[in-house]
Structure formats: structure tokens, C-alpha cells
Design an enzyme around this catalytic site. Structure first.
Site, PDB file in Angstrom:
ATOM      1  N   CYS A  90       0.905  -0.784  -0.103  1.00  0.00           N
ATOM      2  CA  CYS A  90      -0.168   0.221   0.250  1.00  0.00           C
ATOM      3  C   CYS A  90       0.966   1.479  -0.193  1.00  0.00           C
ATOM      4  O   CYS A  90       2.389   1.292   0.316  1.00  0.00           O
ATOM      5  CB  CYS A  90      -0.584   0.122   1.300  1.00  0.00           C
TER       6      CYS A  90
ATOM      7  N   ARG B 184       1.545   1.577  -5.845  1.00  0.00           N
ATOM      8  CA  ARG B 184       2.263   0.837  -4.922  1.00  0.00           C
ATOM      9  C   ARG B 184       0.663  -0.350  -4.363  1.00  0.00           C
ATOM     10  O   ARG B 184       1.040  -1.023  -3.726  1.00  0.00           O
ATOM     11  CB  ARG B 184       2.153   1.182  -3.646  1.00  0.00           C
TER      12      ARG B 184
ATOM     13  N   TRP C  62      -4.465  -1.823  -1.802  1.00  0.00           N
ATOM     14  CA  TRP C  62      -3.126  -2.931  -2.234  1.00  0.00           C
ATOM     15  C   TRP C  62      -4.132  -4.354  -1.442  1.00  0.00           C
ATOM     16  O   TRP C  62      -3.546  -4.280  -0.508  1.00  0.00           O
ATOM     17  CB  TRP C  62      -2.286  -3.602  -2.834  1.00  0.00           C
TER      18      TRP C  62
ATOM     19  N   ASN D  83       0.355  -0.282   6.026  1.00  0.00           N
ATOM     20  CA  ASN D  83       0.863  -1.155   5.196  1.00  0.00           C
ATOM     21  C   ASN D  83       1.580  -2.096   5.709  1.00  0.00           C
ATOM     22  O   ASN D  83       2.545  -2.060   6.507  1.00  0.00           O
ATOM     23  CB  ASN D  83       2.077  -0.084   4.480  1.00  0.00           C
ATOM     24  N   GLY D  84       1.215  -3.558   5.371  1.00  0.00           N
ATOM     25  CA  GLY D  84       1.340  -4.593   5.602  1.00  0.00           C
ATOM     26  C   GLY D  84       0.204  -5.215   6.222  1.00  0.00           C
ATOM     27  O   GLY D  84      -0.930  -5.328   5.783  1.00  0.00           O
TER      28      GLY D  84
ATOM     29  N   GLU E 240      11.968 -13.427 -19.231  1.00  0.00           N
ATOM     30  CA  GLU E 240      11.657 -11.782 -18.986  1.00  0.00           C
ATOM     31  C   GLU E 240      10.550 -11.027 -20.092  1.00  0.00           C
ATOM     32  O   GLU E 240       9.709 -10.214 -19.973  1.00  0.00           O
ATOM     33  CB  GLU E 240      13.336 -10.822 -18.989  1.00  0.00           C
TER      34      GLU E 240
ATOM     35  N   LYS F 230       6.721  -9.968 -19.300  1.00  0.00           N
ATOM     36  CA  LYS F 230       6.416  -8.213 -19.485  1.00  0.00           C
ATOM     37  C   LYS F 230       4.831  -8.441 -20.403  1.00  0.00           C
ATOM     38  O   LYS F 230       4.273  -7.315 -19.684  1.00  0.00           O
ATOM     39  CB  LYS F 230       7.421  -7.557 -20.407  1.00  0.00           C
TER      40      LYS F 230
ATOM     41  N   GLU G   3       1.921  -9.662 -17.354  1.00  0.00           N
ATOM     42  CA  GLU G   3       1.698  -8.742 -16.320  1.00  0.00           C
ATOM     43  C   GLU G   3       0.740  -7.851 -16.947  1.00  0.00           C
ATOM     44  O   GLU G   3       0.002  -7.061 -15.924  1.00  0.00           O
ATOM     45  CB  GLU G   3       2.807  -8.479 -15.645  1.00  0.00           C
TER      46      GLU G   3
ATOM     47  N   HIS H 255      10.093 -31.551 -25.959  1.00  0.00           N
ATOM     48  CA  HIS H 255       9.586 -32.475 -24.193  1.00  0.00           C
ATOM     49  C   HIS H 255       8.483 -32.314 -24.234  1.00  0.00           C
ATOM     50  O   HIS H 255       8.092 -32.422 -22.997  1.00  0.00           O
ATOM     51  CB  HIS H 255      11.028 -31.997 -23.258  1.00  0.00           C
TER      52      HIS H 255
ATOM     53  N   LYS I 269       3.891  -2.592  -7.090  1.00  0.00           N
ATOM     54  CA  LYS I 269       5.053  -2.273  -7.277  1.00  0.00           C
ATOM     55  C   LYS I 269       6.126  -2.829  -6.589  1.00  0.00           C
ATOM     56  O   LYS I 269       6.833  -3.525  -6.771  1.00  0.00           O
ATOM     57  CB  LYS I 269       5.532  -0.998  -7.624  1.00  0.00           C
TER      58      LYS I 269
END
Ligand code: F6R
Length: 608
Positions: free
Chosen positions: A2, A27, A74, A100-101, A481, A485, A488, A504, A603
Site C-alpha cells: 500500500c 503501490r 492493495w 501498510n503490511g 523476461e 512483461k 503482466e 519435450h 510495484k
């Protein structure tokens, strides 16, 4: 997860809080709220949804005062609803808290408080703090907060405002970040530096187990036991403009375009012409480097993908065994740390909870810690023995781009320097690599000129259901990567595969028209890659290759090629990822997504 903002001073608090929340929205962005002391009472405004809903609400019902707190959420406990949005208050509305947490024992505390007659308005863990402070308050807010915190277990950064003592904000930190901004007759609090940049560059980092009492005149920091902690403020070199979109439609696109400049910053003053690399902040003694038996690269997400490249570079250039590990796995797998070990922890924010926990685990097992990070004063920098800053400037978009590129450069410099000191690199190769590094900013700029072609590809493939990325060696790490990208921000299903693994199993998913991005920059496995391209072409795949511009054979085999300028194969990931970042960006734009704030993601992942 947050974002927290606080202000006390002589100005109207509301616009400052909203501006700070806008800068912290990366955030968390599923609800937001503010509380302001009006001179008579605390007024709260909060709303589920993006920050603009809160802005609409406060324009309809403004609140005025010179002290206040704000939060962008969040969700972890309780759905993102109006009533679960922060701030939360006690039963009488005299105390407000943002957090936050996670308070891990909140259920047991809630039951206890319930039994004693407290009434709860939300399903959050945070609200118990407001009620605990209410119960403990006997005319001394600091003391009441200390008491409440002593009952809570978990990770938190909290800020408390009370109408009993409206001339102060009280903040505490355990794991989740919190920064104080110092001004003249005014003081700010925020989860991250960009929120403070328009107001001040003089900051103080609150550390774990500390409490900060913030007034108009500054800050007093104490331990949770009340002992005073003396600190010197840090001067931040980032400026406010760096944290603005600067005419770009999204931070992500701006940050992709900033990459040549960021590479220049990362390299600046670190390469000298005598073949030496000076890594400021890193002082590994000769005897340590000589005896070094193993390097562990530890990180999450994109930073982990940088770690995969780092492993390759370190083994290749310094001939020291290296292992790249996901922090969330390493910390629980009882790693074998014998002899002289170095853990390289890679984290843009320096606040990722799993990375920090893995670092503590490795430290306890006797490893030296070297941090590669972007954020000065972040928790990781305080846990580490050595710190190598990537100097990417503020990265705001949730999807990491310039931090990844600059992490790769930092890792390359580290690998070269260790190789040089262990006499594992012949001089000629060393000089070629240093020359190659110096050329990177210009070459990255050349790759960016391919943007219109990538946009066309994105338009063509934006509506596909699955997109695959294949590569070998370092190209496999880049494929991972590129795939992350895309997932997301565009929400297109995608997988990255070591090209040799296709047959395989996953080849079964490659059918007519399925796009496959083939990375072809590793010359020693080029022939093998060509075979893999034939394999997928034979199943009807549409192949897009990322290859050196002089590789005509690849170009003749595939449907599209995105050329990159030739470089040493060890440096190619730094260029090859750029078109994939742009592709992800434009696919997401074609699909109409909120690029800087993708669904379900934040983030900085400061919870485990
Ligand atoms: C993806 C992304 C994340 C981060 C990860 C680690 O674009 O940004 O995967 O890389 O959350 O974050 P830091 O580097 O701050 O530890």
C-alpha cells in the site's frame, strides 16, 4: 503493497495528500482514503476503486486542515470496498490509522477487543490498531501507540493521527518502508521517495523497530522502548521531474525510452580506460575474492530474470560457480552454504519481503551480502555488506523495464571485475567487453528506433490467446523476461521455453498461426536455434525473431525479424529485451489495459 502519505505544516493538507497518493498509486490502487484534522474533528473520506474516485468524492465534499494522512490500498485482508479502505478509526472517531503490511494476529486481537465492547466497521487487520490505541490512550498518544504495537505481530508501517493531539503524526515501522521528508515548518511522511520529491529532497529513513513523532518542526525518532535515536538526514539526488510522465501516455513507455540514459548513468565513472572497473559501494577484500567459492543470486520476478543472466555472466567471466535462486524458494530450502560465499541480492525497490528474508537467511548461514538496488536508504541497503546502485532513477510503472536493463549492466560490471581480479579474463576480452559496455547506450537508442515495426507486430498479434518465447543460454533468460512483461500488462497467456525443451512437451501447443518469438543472439547455439525455428514453423507457427542485423539467414527463415545491432553475446540481453518490452506495452495498449497499474499487481511486494 500500500502507499502511505502524511503531512503536517502550514499548508492545506488535502492537495498534498492527494498528490502524494497519485505518486504512490503504483503501490496499490484498489481503494484510497484520507483523514484530515479540521481544527475541530477528524474527517475521513475514502472510496473503493482508483484514486480518481476519491478525488471526485473530495471535490464534492472537501476537507480542510493543515494535518492529515492518506492511503492507497492493495487489499490483503478484506475485499476492496469503501468500508475496508483506509484510514480506519476507533469507536469514537478520535483516532485514525493507516497501515501498510499485515497484522498476523489480528483475528485474536479483534475477538478480544470485540469482547470488551469495541465495534468494528471493516474486515481489515488494520482496524484493530485503532481500537488498541483507543483503549490504551490515557493522555499520551505516543505511549498508547507503543502499547498497541507491542500487541501486534507482523509487518507494518503505520501512521496515526488523533484529535486528542492533532499537532503530531505518529509513525512506526516494522519491515514495511516509511520515509520522513523534512521541510521548513512542515514535515511529510511517505512510503517511497517519489511522493516527497515535489516538496523536499531532505529525507530520513525510519528503520525497523523505530517510532517517529512528526511535528511541524521536524521529527523525533525513538525505539519502541522510548530511547532516542540520532540520525542524519539523507540528501536525495532524484528530482521531481524524474517522477513525472513528461508527456508520455504511460510511465512504462517513458521508462522504456529512458533506458539509454539510464545505462549511461549506471556506467558513469565506473569504467576506466586501464581496464579497471570501480564499483563504488563495493569493497570486496582481495583475500575474499580469491577464496570465493560460490555466488548466490537471489531475487524475485524481473530481478530474478536479471539474476539468471548474472549467473551466466559470473560463471563465464569469473569462473566462480554461481546459482540464481528465487528468494521465495531459497529461504525455505535449507541452502548449503559452506566456505566463502557471496549472496548478490537484486531488487529495484530494496523492499521486497521475500528477497529481504532470503538475505537474512543467507547472512545467518555466513554469507557476505552484496545488494544491487535502485533505492538509496532502502531496507536491503542496510542489510547488505556492499551496495551497488543501478542508478536507474525512479521507476514508477509496475512493469519493470529500466531497472532490469541497469541490473544487467551492474551484474556485467561485477562479473568482469571479479573475473579480472581472479585473472580469469584475458586482457583482450576484457577490453572488448569494456568497449562493448560503453557502446550500449547508443545501441539501445538504435533498438528504440524499431518502435514503429514493433507497434505493427503488436497490432497484428494483440488478439492472440497464447504467445511463446524461446531461446537458448542467455536468450532463454531474456525469453523469460519478455514473457513475464507480456503477461503482466497484456494478460495474454504466454510461456518462455529453453528452445531445446520444446519437443519435450510444449510443442504440442504450437499450432497454425500461434506466435513464437525466437531469440537468436547467442552465436554458439545459433545453428541449434535455427533447427528450433524450423520445428515450430513446420507446425504452422508465426515466428518473430530477435537477431543481429547482419544475420540474413535468420531473417530468411522467419515471418518477421526485429534486428538489433551486433554486440558481444554476453551483452546482447541488454538490447534484445527492448523490443519485447515495447511489444508487451503495445499489445496491452491495443487491448485497452491500464498499463501502469495492471490488475492484481503492485510495484513493491512488501508482504510474503
Ligand atoms: C515485473 C516486476 C516484478 C519485480 C519483483 C521484484 O515487471 O516488476 O516482477 O521485479 O516484484 O521487485 P524488486 O526488484 O523491487 O525486488
Amino acid at each position: 503493497m500500500c502507499g502511505i502519505m502524511g503531512y503536517i505544516g502550514g499548508r492545506d493538507a488535502l492537495p498534498i495528500l492527494l498528490d502524494g497518493l497519485r505518486r504512490l498509486e503504483y503501490r496499490g490502487y484498489d481503494s484510497a482514503g484520507v483523514a484530515v484534522y479540521t481544527g475541530e474533528r477528524l474527517e475521513i473520506r475514502k472510496a473503493a476503486g482508483k484514486l480518481r474516485r476519491l478525488v471526485e468524492m473530495v471535490s464534492a465534499a472537501p476537507v480542510q486542515g493543515t494535518v492529515g494522512i492518506g492511503h492507497t490500498r492493495w487489499a490483503t485482508h478484506g475485499n476492496p470496498t469503501d468500508y475496508n479502505a483506509h484510514p480506519h478509526s476507533d469507536c469514537r472517531g478520535h483516532i485514525v490509522v493507516i497501515h501498510n503490511g499485515i497484522i498476523e494476529n489480528f483475528l485474536e486481537l479483534k475477538e478480544e477487543l470485540h469482547r470488551r465492547g469495541h465495534r468494528f466497521q471493516s474486515e481489515t487487520d488494520t482496524e484493530v490498531l485503532a481500537h488498541l490505541i483507543e483503549e490504551a490512550y490515557e493522555g499520551d498518544l505516543e505511549r498508547a501507540v507503543r502499547h498497541a504495537i507491542s500487541r501486534a505481530r507482523g509487518a507494518y508501517a503505520i501512521v496515526v493521527l488523533s484529535s486528542h493531539e492533532p499537532d503530531k503524526l505518529i509513525a512506526c515501522r516494522q519491515i514495511s518502508p516509511l520515509i520522513v521528508g523534512l521541510g521548513d515548518g512542515e514535515t511529510w511522511l511517505a512510503s517511497d521517495i517519489p511522493a516527497l520529491l515535489p516538496y523536499t529532497r531532505k529525507v530520513m529513513v525510519i528503520e525497523d523497530g523505530e517510532m517517529a513523532t512528526i511535528t511541524r518542526d521536524g521529527v523525533r525518532i525513538t525505539t519502541l522502548n522510548g530511547e532516542v535515536v540520532e540520525k542524519t538526514p539523507i540528501h536525495v539526488t532524484w528530482d521531481a521531474e524524474m517522477a513525472e510522465r513528461g508527456g508520455y501516455p504511460h510511465f512504462m513507455l517513458k521508462e522504456i525510452h529512458e533506458q539509454p540514459r539510464a545505462l549511461q548513468e549506471t556506467l558513469m565513472g565506473r569504467l576506466d580506460h586501464a581496464g579497471q572497473i570501480s564499483l563504488d559501494g563495493v569493497s570486496l577484500p582481495d583475500i575474499f575474492v580469491e577464496r570465493l567459492e560460490k555466488v548466490w543470486l537471489v531475487a524475485c520476478g524481473t530481478a530474478y530474470h536479471a539474476g539468471l543472466v548474472g549467473k551466466w555472466l559470473l560463471e563465464h567471466l569469473s569462473r566462480i560457480p554461481a546459482e540464481a535462486d528465487l528468494a521465495s524458494e531459497l529461504r525455505y530450502r535449507d541452502p548449503l552454504v559452506f566456505g566463502t560465499n557471496l549472496t548478490v541480492a537484486i531488487s529495484q525497490s530494496g523492499e521486497t519481503a521475500d528477497t529481504l528474508a532470503a538475505v537474512r537467511e543467507m547472512k545467518a548461514r555466513g554469507s557476505r551480502i552484496l545488494a544491487i538496488t535502485n533505492v538509496v536508504g532502502s531496507t536491503l541497503t542496510r542489510e547488505a555488506d556492499d551496495v551497488l546502485y543501478i542508478r536507474a532513477g525512479p521507476e514508477i510503472a509496475v512493469a519493470s523495464t529500466k531497472a532490469y536493463l541497469t541490473m544487467l549492466v551492474a551484474l556485467t560490471m561485477l562479473a568482469i571485475e571479479l573475473g579480472r581480479r581472479r585473472k580469469a579474463i584475458p586482457d583482450e576480452r576484457l577490453n572488448a567487453l569494456l568497449y562493448g559496455l560503453r557502446e550500449l547506450p547508443g545501441k539501445a537508442q538504435d533498438v528504440l528506433r524499431r518502435e514503429p515495426e514493433v507497434l505493427e507486430l503488436a497490432k497484428r498479434y494483440a488478439h492472440c490467446q497464447d504467445i511463446f518465447f524461446i531461446g537458448r543460454g542467455l536468450d532463454y533468460a531474456v525469453a523469460m523476461e519478455g514473457s513475464l512483461k507480456l503477461k503482466e500488462i497484456s494478460y495474454v497467456h504466454s510461456e518462455a521455453l529453453a528452445a531445446g525443451e520444446l519437443k519435450h512437451g510444449t510443442l504440442a501447443l504450437v499450432t497454425d498461426g500461434v506466435p513464437v518469438f525466437a531469440l537468436c543472439t547467442q552465436r554458439h547455439v545459433r545453428e541449434k536455434m535455427l533447427s528450433n525455428i524450423q520445428e515450430v514453423k513446420a507446425r504452422g507457427a508465426m515466428v518473430v525473431a530477435v537477431a543481429y542485423e547482419d544475420d540474413r539467414e535468420v531473417a530468411s527463415l522467419v515471418d518477421h525479424v526485429i534486428p538489433i545491432p551486433p554486440v558481444d553475446d554476453l551483452l546482447s540481453p541488454i538490447l534484445a529485451i527492448i523490443p519485447l518490452q515495447l511489444f508487451a506495452y503495445y499489445v496491452a495498449r491495443e487491448r485497452g489495459h491500464d498499463i501502469d497499474q495492471p490488475r492484481n499487481l503492485a510495484k513493491s511486494v512488501t508482504v510474503e
